[in-house]
Scaffold this active site. Structure first.
Site, PDB file in Angstrom:
ATOM      1  N   CYS A  33      20.088 -35.156  65.669  1.00 23.27           N
ATOM      2  CA  CYS A  33      21.022 -36.017  65.261  1.00 23.27           C
ATOM      3  C   CYS A  33      21.271 -36.793  66.530  1.00 23.27           C
ATOM      4  O   CYS A  33      21.516 -36.342  67.812  1.00 23.27           O
ATOM      5  CB  CYS A  33      22.226 -35.225  64.935  1.00 23.27           C
ATOM      6  SG  CYS A  33      23.791 -36.400  64.874  1.00 23.27           S
ATOM      7  N   SER A  74      -1.936   8.762  41.543  1.00 26.66           N
ATOM      8  CA  SER A  74      -1.160   8.261  42.857  1.00 26.66           C
ATOM      9  C   SER A  74      -0.040   9.080  42.914  1.00 26.66           C
ATOM     10  O   SER A  74       0.318  10.029  42.185  1.00 26.66           O
ATOM     11  CB  SER A  74      -1.034   6.897  42.636  1.00 26.66           C
ATOM     12  OG  SER A  74      -0.163   6.218  41.783  1.00 26.66           O
ATOM     13  N   ASP A 117       3.331  -3.652  47.347  1.00 28.89           N
ATOM     14  CA  ASP A 117       4.555  -2.990  46.866  1.00 28.89           C
ATOM     15  C   ASP A 117       5.890  -3.997  46.596  1.00 28.89           C
ATOM     16  O   ASP A 117       6.485  -3.568  45.370  1.00 28.89           O
ATOM     17  CB  ASP A 117       5.052  -1.949  47.947  1.00 28.89           C
ATOM     18  CG  ASP A 117       4.567  -0.750  48.028  1.00 28.89           C
ATOM     19  OD1 ASP A 117       3.296  -0.427  47.159  1.00 28.89           O
ATOM     20  OD2 ASP A 117       4.452   0.006  49.032  1.00 28.89           O
ATOM     21  N   ARG A 131     -12.104   7.573  45.339  1.00 28.37           N
ATOM     22  CA  ARG A 131     -11.002   7.550  44.452  1.00 28.37           C
ATOM     23  C   ARG A 131     -11.553   6.872  43.200  1.00 28.37           C
ATOM     24  O   ARG A 131     -11.292   7.196  42.159  1.00 28.37           O
ATOM     25  CB  ARG A 131      -9.793   7.337  44.730  1.00 28.37           C
ATOM     26  CG  ARG A 131      -8.845   7.304  43.447  1.00 28.37           C
ATOM     27  CD  ARG A 131      -7.242   7.433  44.150  1.00 28.37           C
ATOM     28  NE  ARG A 131      -6.673   6.207  44.562  1.00 28.37           N
ATOM     29  CZ  ARG A 131      -5.463   5.710  44.516  1.00 28.37           C
ATOM     30  NH1 ARG A 131      -4.716   6.753  44.408  1.00 28.37           N
ATOM     31  NH2 ARG A 131      -5.309   4.789  44.955  1.00 28.37           N
ATOM     32  N   LYS A 169       2.383  11.124  54.921  1.00 27.98           N
ATOM     33  CA  LYS A 169       1.566  10.205  53.808  1.00 27.98           C
ATOM     34  C   LYS A 169       0.692   9.419  54.952  1.00 27.98           C
ATOM     35  O   LYS A 169       0.968   8.707  55.600  1.00 27.98           O
ATOM     36  CB  LYS A 169       2.595   9.460  53.054  1.00 27.98           C
ATOM     37  CG  LYS A 169       1.472   8.636  52.145  1.00 27.98           C
ATOM     38  CD  LYS A 169       2.380   8.294  50.978  1.00 27.98           C
ATOM     39  CE  LYS A 169       1.812   7.624  49.804  1.00 27.98           C
ATOM     40  NZ  LYS A 169       0.490   6.894  50.142  1.00 27.98           N
ATOM     41  N   ASP A 196      -0.003  -2.999  51.993  1.00 31.13           N
ATOM     42  CA  ASP A 196       0.594  -2.453  51.150  1.00 31.13           C
ATOM     43  C   ASP A 196       2.233  -2.981  50.764  1.00 31.13           C
ATOM     44  O   ASP A 196       2.443  -2.952  49.884  1.00 31.13           O
ATOM     45  CB  ASP A 196       1.004  -1.226  51.791  1.00 31.13           C
ATOM     46  CG  ASP A 196       0.204  -0.010  50.934  1.00 31.13           C
ATOM     47  OD1 ASP A 196      -0.971  -0.649  50.464  1.00 31.13           O
ATOM     48  OD2 ASP A 196       0.225   1.174  51.224  1.00 31.13           O
TER      49      ASP A 196
HETATM   50  S1  IVH Z   1      -1.337  14.165  47.617  1.00 33.11           S
HETATM   51  C1  IVH Z   1      -1.548  12.909  43.125  1.00 33.11           C
HETATM   52  N1  IVH Z   1      -1.114  14.051  50.290  1.00 33.11           N
HETATM   53  O1  IVH Z   1      -1.647   8.689  48.961  1.00 33.11           O
HETATM   54  C2  IVH Z   1      -1.983  12.615  44.151  1.00 33.11           C
HETATM   55  N2  IVH Z   1      -1.854  11.917  49.208  1.00 33.11           N
HETATM   56  O2  IVH Z   1      -0.088   7.077  46.961  1.00 33.11           O
HETATM   57  C3  IVH Z   1      -2.156  13.446  45.309  1.00 33.11           C
HETATM   58  N3  IVH Z   1      -1.963  10.201  50.756  1.00 33.11           N
HETATM   59  O3  IVH Z   1      -4.361   8.859  46.826  1.00 33.11           O
HETATM   60  C4  IVH Z   1      -2.483  13.087  46.514  1.00 33.11           C
HETATM   61  N4  IVH Z   1      -1.449  11.292  52.648  1.00 33.11           N
HETATM   62  O4  IVH Z   1      -4.673   8.542  49.418  1.00 33.11           O
HETATM   63  C5  IVH Z   1      -1.530  13.472  49.088  1.00 33.11           C
HETATM   64  N5  IVH Z   1      -0.593  14.040  52.371  1.00 33.11           N
HETATM   65  C6  IVH Z   1      -0.965  13.361  51.357  1.00 33.11           C
HETATM   66  C7  IVH Z   1      -1.345  12.204  51.801  1.00 33.11           C
HETATM   67  C8  IVH Z   1      -1.848  11.628  50.216  1.00 33.11           C
HETATM   68  C9  IVH Z   1      -1.820  10.238  51.936  1.00 33.11           C
HETATM   69  C10 IVH Z   1      -2.423   9.078  49.824  1.00 33.11           C
HETATM   70  C11 IVH Z   1      -3.750   9.417  49.072  1.00 33.11           C
HETATM   71  C12 IVH Z   1      -3.300   9.037  47.525  1.00 33.11           C
HETATM   72  C13 IVH Z   1      -2.377   8.137  47.977  1.00 33.11           C
HETATM   73  C14 IVH Z   1      -1.090   8.086  46.747  1.00 33.11           C
END
Ligand code: IVH
Length: 678
Positions: A441, A87, A42, A142, A121, A38
């Protein structure tokens, strides 16, 4: 990142970045290739977005960076999502987090005070689950955000995906969450693969994705995946449920329905408290059972969040606070040569300054020509740099696809860049016939060697007051021409120099006097004998006991020492047969240096054991730990190999810990290490 100069270059760079991003996305989303991280993705996307902001004429809504997810695979049934799976936008700092709120406040009714709900996350893959009358009827990936793949049968193999919901449940509900593989499951899988001679998986998310996107559900079942729910997107037939007004409320409902909901969450009334949650999680990160790459910050009030709408592909009502990337991409501006104290010419890559693991990196050693060839790195190339847990940045990969054709191959100069002297190629390292060779050197009087040598000398003697700048000044002033002169420096001479004073001069002199008496191994190490580093110096000191014995040792005696190979013993032998070196040692003694006799090494409980230290320990610093190991007869090495007995891993242990795991070296945590010491 500095942008290319002309429009034409910019256009070409954008084109290259887009095609590389598209390739990475394809590898990641369609082929589940384990090599893509990632961070690299990124980093390139960030560069591209910055260019587009500056040159909006090149913006393209259909460009790969504006696509969510990947194309669905051919083999699964395609399913359209009831609402797009979007996303999340990223922030990387407190400032960016506050800027996100500020943007939102402008769009919200005056006086709005958003409260936040923070959650982890999770680093897996997003999954949508649909339940009718409480039964799982469909599970999907997805895909590209609009259309995903029906992987219901595979998802049913995950124990934490409920097949039936607990009552009371609505007539129809769609739940979204993350499927992932826990760290220990990946480790176990890799152990088995290693035994079977199969390739190892680089990251748990790719294995999770791969397991769910192949056609055999029993294989998916064997992979022991997990699922955490984080969102409810649509419900029918339950008035009470439709009224959930907050994201935290949704979490509660999900739990009631029987889903696993990740427990590290926080309701925060402002961003300062969001930020302290981020900090707390960042500390806990390594200890969590699964990989995460940040914290998701949701505006808790669902209506308020939804009213903000979507910016591009990211809903404005939530943001991901991402942890500092451990890898980033940057461009090699130049490759310079550093002349070390042994005269070794080391190529050094100079970068566009880039943030990695929370600090800015502008150069990294490329070690030698072999490394340059292995990485195929050229001046002008875009490279992946990494800092992992370690402090020293390194180049790990060259992105050859981003080349323009204008990159320049690096060539070792034919003369020393400092003194213009001749250069010779010699085997590097202590092993005879060792594969890597380095350029040196050949001029013994090369000033670069001398300056580096002085720096090395004072650090071996632990004379901390004499930093490189001060040494250079003393040299320029003619106060010292070699390291032995340090010991006859006069306070009066120093005190009159601009920016020095009575006090600092006194500090310097006091420290030098305090360090005049030195341990034998430090003395040997300070001499800068080719191939004699700290470890070998300790071995020599332990084996011979006095400087006289070492000075007079015959080749055979040196060779007979454990850990000292023929190239090393030859180098030591020659060093003490060189008149200049002997004269220098005499001068040191004459100027007041005395060398302590080394007790013959007694066997201790760590005799024969080699330790590698990584990360930080709570109870002691690294130097202290090292001294304790050595006092018990053990050795401390800087890198992990199959000869390492133990890796002691403190907090935020880095790549050494990974290497230990790869090589099956035993890892001790702080407690276990303390127990061994006592
Ligand atoms: S909410 C609008 N909550 O992050 C998207 N996503 O970068 C709503 N992800 O596709 C997603 N932990 O795979 C949400 N606690 C969390 C998350 C999470 C990981 C991932 C998910 C999403 C991606 C987006």
């Amino acid at each position: 990142m500095k942008e290319p100069k002309g429009e034409k270059e910019v256009k070409e760079r954008i084109k290259k970045l887009r095609s590389e991003i598209a390739r990475l996305r394809e590898l990641y989303h369609v082929k589940n290739a384990p090599t893509i991280t990632d961070d690299v993705y990124d980093s390139l996307t960030k560069e591209l977005n910055a260019l587009i902001v500056q040159f909006p004429e090149f913006a393209d809504p259909n460009a790969p960076e504006n696509r969510v997810g990947g194309k669905p695979l051919e083999k699964f049934e395609k399913v359209r999502h009831s609402a797009p799976m979007l996303s999340i936008g990223n922030v990387f700092s407190k400032e960016e987090l506050f800027a996100w709120e500020k943007r939102n406040l402008k769009l919200l009714p005056v006086g709005s005070r958003p409260e936040y709900f923070c959650e982890l996350k999770l680093d897996g893959l997003a999954v949508s689950l649909i339940y009718e009358k409480g039964n799982l009827v469909r599970g999907a990936t997805r895909g590209d955000g609009l259309v995903g793949e029906n992987i219901t049968e595979n998802l049913k193999m995950i124990n934490t995906v409920p097949l039936k919901l607990r009552t009371p449940f609505p007539a129809r509900i769609e739940v979204r969450g993350e499927a992932l593989m826990k760290k220990n499951v990946l480790e176990e899988l890799n152990r088995q693969n290693e035994k079977k001679g199969l390739p190892l998986f680089a990251n748990s998310r790719n294995v999770a994705a791969g397991s769910l996107r192949q056609l055999d559900p029993t294989l998916a079942g064997k992979r022991r995946l997990d699922f955490f729910a984080y969102d409810v997107v649509s419900v029918e037939g339950a008035e009470w449920l439709e009224k959930i007004a907050t994201h935290s409320g949704k979490h509660q409902i999900l739990e009631n329905l029987g889903f696993a909901v990740e427990e590290h969450t926080k309701k925060a009334s402002d961003l300062d408290s969001v930020f302290s949650f981020v900090e707390k999680i960042s500390e806990k990160r390594d200890g969590l059972a699964f990989n995460i790459d940040g914290v998701v910050v949701n505006i808790d009030d669902t209506k308020m969040a939804q009213s903000l709408g979507v910016a591009g592909k990211d809903p404005r009502g939530l943001i991901a606070y991402k942890f500092p990337a451990e890898k980033a991409t940057t461009r090699v501006k130049n490759i310079l040569i550093n002349v070390g104290r042994t005269g070794a010419l080391t190529p050094l890559a100079i970068f566009e300054p880039t943030l990695v693991s929370g600090s800015t990196v502008s150069k990294a050693t490329l070690h030698n020509m072999d490394q340059i060839e292995k990485l195929d790195v050229r001046i002008g190339d875009t490279v992946v740099i990494e800092k992992a847990g370690d402090v020293i940045p390194k180049v790990v990969e060259t992105l050859v696809k981003l080349r323009t054709g204008k990159e320049k191959k690096f060539k070792m100069p034919e003369a020393c860049p400092v003194c213009g002297g001749g250069i010779e190629k010699r085997a590097k390292g202590s092993e005879v016939g060792s594969l890597t060779s380095a350029y040196y050197c050949a001029n013994p009087k090369c000033p670069a060697k001398n300056e580096r040598y002085l720096e090395h000398f004072v650090s071996a003697f632990e004379i901390y007051e004499l930093g490189p700048k001060i040494l250079r000044r003393f040299k320029d002033q003619g106060f010292i021409s070699d390291a032995a002169d340090i010991f006859v420096l006069k306070k009066e001479d120093i005190a009159v120099l601009p920016r020095f004073g009575e006090k600092s001069a006194e500090n310097i002199i006091n420290e030098i006097n305090a360090k005049k008496r030195v341990a034998l191994w430090r003395f040997l190490w300070a001499l800068g004998i080719l191939h004699v580093g700290e470890e070998t110096a300790r071995d020599l000191a332990g084996g011979f006991g006095t400087i006289e014995k070492i000075t007079n040792a015959e080749r055979e005696e040196l060779n007979a020492m454990e850990n000292i190979g023929s190239a090393v013993s030859e180098s030591i032998y020659r060093f003490f047969r060189d008149k200049n070196n002997l004269r220098f040692i005499e001068k040191l003694f004459k100027n007041g240096v005395t060398v302590e006799k080394e007790e013959k090494k007694k066997a201790g409980k760590f005799t024969g054991l080699t330790f590698v230290l990584t990360g930080t320990m709570e109870s002691m610093g690294r130097d202290e730990a090292k001294a304790k190991i050595i006092a018990l007869g053990g050795k401390v090495s800087g890198s992990v190999s199959k000869n390492t007995s133990y890796v002691v891993a403190g907090d935020e242990a880095g790549s050494k810990l990974d290497n230990a795991k790869k090589l099956g070296v035993k890892v001790l945590n702080e407690q276990e290490f303390l127990k061994m010491l006592s």
